[in-house]
Design a protein around this motif. Sequence first.
Motif, PDB file in Angstrom:
ATOM      1  N   GLU A  20      38.341  45.845  40.429  1.00  0.00           N
ATOM      2  CA  GLU A  20      38.313  46.311  42.382  1.00  0.00           C
ATOM      3  C   GLU A  20      38.165  45.330  43.218  1.00  0.00           C
ATOM      4  O   GLU A  20      38.058  44.777  44.426  1.00  0.00           O
ATOM      5  CB  GLU A  20      37.364  47.607  42.382  1.00  0.00           C
ATOM      6  N   LEU A  21      36.734  44.254  42.889  1.00  0.00           N
ATOM      7  CA  LEU A  21      36.722  42.955  43.726  1.00  0.00           C
ATOM      8  C   LEU A  21      37.835  41.999  43.653  1.00  0.00           C
ATOM      9  O   LEU A  21      38.051  41.629  44.563  1.00  0.00           O
ATOM     10  CB  LEU A  21      35.258  42.136  42.707  1.00  0.00           C
ATOM     11  N   ARG A  23      40.992  42.734  43.658  1.00  0.00           N
ATOM     12  CA  ARG A  23      41.497  43.700  44.897  1.00  0.00           C
ATOM     13  C   ARG A  23      40.901  43.049  46.259  1.00  0.00           C
ATOM     14  O   ARG A  23      41.736  42.879  47.334  1.00  0.00           O
ATOM     15  CB  ARG A  23      41.977  45.062  44.743  1.00  0.00           C
ATOM     16  N   GLU A  24      39.987  43.219  46.148  1.00  0.00           N
ATOM     17  CA  GLU A  24      39.692  43.198  47.859  1.00  0.00           C
ATOM     18  C   GLU A  24      39.309  41.360  48.236  1.00  0.00           C
ATOM     19  O   GLU A  24      39.773  41.516  48.922  1.00  0.00           O
ATOM     20  CB  GLU A  24      38.257  43.554  47.835  1.00  0.00           C
TER      21      GLU A  24
END
Lengths: 143, 114
Positions: A20-21, A23-24
Motif C-alpha cells: 500500500e505504501l 503504491r502511494e
Amino acid sequence: MASKVKKYQLKLPSSTNHLELIREFVTNIARGVGFDDEKINQIELAVDEACTNVVKHAYQGDDRQPLDVMVQTDAKKFKIIISDKGRGFSPKKIKTPDMKKYLSEMRVGGLGIYLMQTLMDEVDFKMEPGKKNQVQLVKYIPQ
Amino acid sequence: MGGFEIALMENNEIVTLHLKGFLDAHTAPDLESELQKCISEEKYKVIVNFQELGYISSAGLGVFMGFIEEIRKNGGDIKLTNMSSKIFRVFDLLGFPALYEIFRTEEEAVQKFT
C-alpha cells in the motif's frame, strides 16, 4: 539541452504489508508528473504486480529481504526500477498466457507479468539471481 | 492507510460480502478465508459487492478463481456487483467478464439467484 532527471527512492523489507505504501509513493509522483487517473491506475497496478512477484517468487514469502523501488523521471519517460536480491527467473521462458485457455482452466495466480506488459509502454527484466534482479517499467509522459 | 474490511450479510441462503479498501496480495488471504468459510458452511450462493473497494490487483482476482469451481460444482455461484470503472477495468483486462456475472446492483444479483 538534456532534460532534467529526477530520482525518488524507497527502500523497504519485502513484505506485502508495504504494498500500500509503495503504491502511494509511486502514484503521488505520477500525479505530480501530470498523468491522468487512468494512467496513474495502470502504473499503480503494474508496480504492485512487480513488487508482489518479488515477495512471492524472488523471496518466496521471506518478508525481511531488501526491496528497492526507484522512480526516475525526465521529460519523456516515467521509469520505475524494482530491485531485489532473490531468486531471479529467465525472462525468455515467460510466455504470454493464452487468456482463453487460462480462464477455461481457472488457474490461480501468474498474471502479474502479463498485466505489467499490458499496462506499461516498456517492460524490461535484468536478472542476476542472488545478486541483483531488476524489473524496469516505463510509461511515456504525454507531451 | 486504507487497509481492507469485509462486512458479511446473510439473507435466505444468500451470503453477501461487502468489500472495503484495498484488495492486494497482503489482504487477499482475508477474503480467501471468508470464502472458505462459506464453502465449509455449505453456503454456495455468494454475492460480492465492490462498492467501497478502491483497489484490486491480480492477487485479489485470483481469490475468485480459486473458489468458483467448487462453488459452481455445488450448484452455487459467485456474482459480482457495484464495481467502479477502476475495478471493472482490471477484471476486463483479464477477461473475467466472460467467466463471472457482473451486475450493476446487488438487487439484480439477488434476483438472478432466486
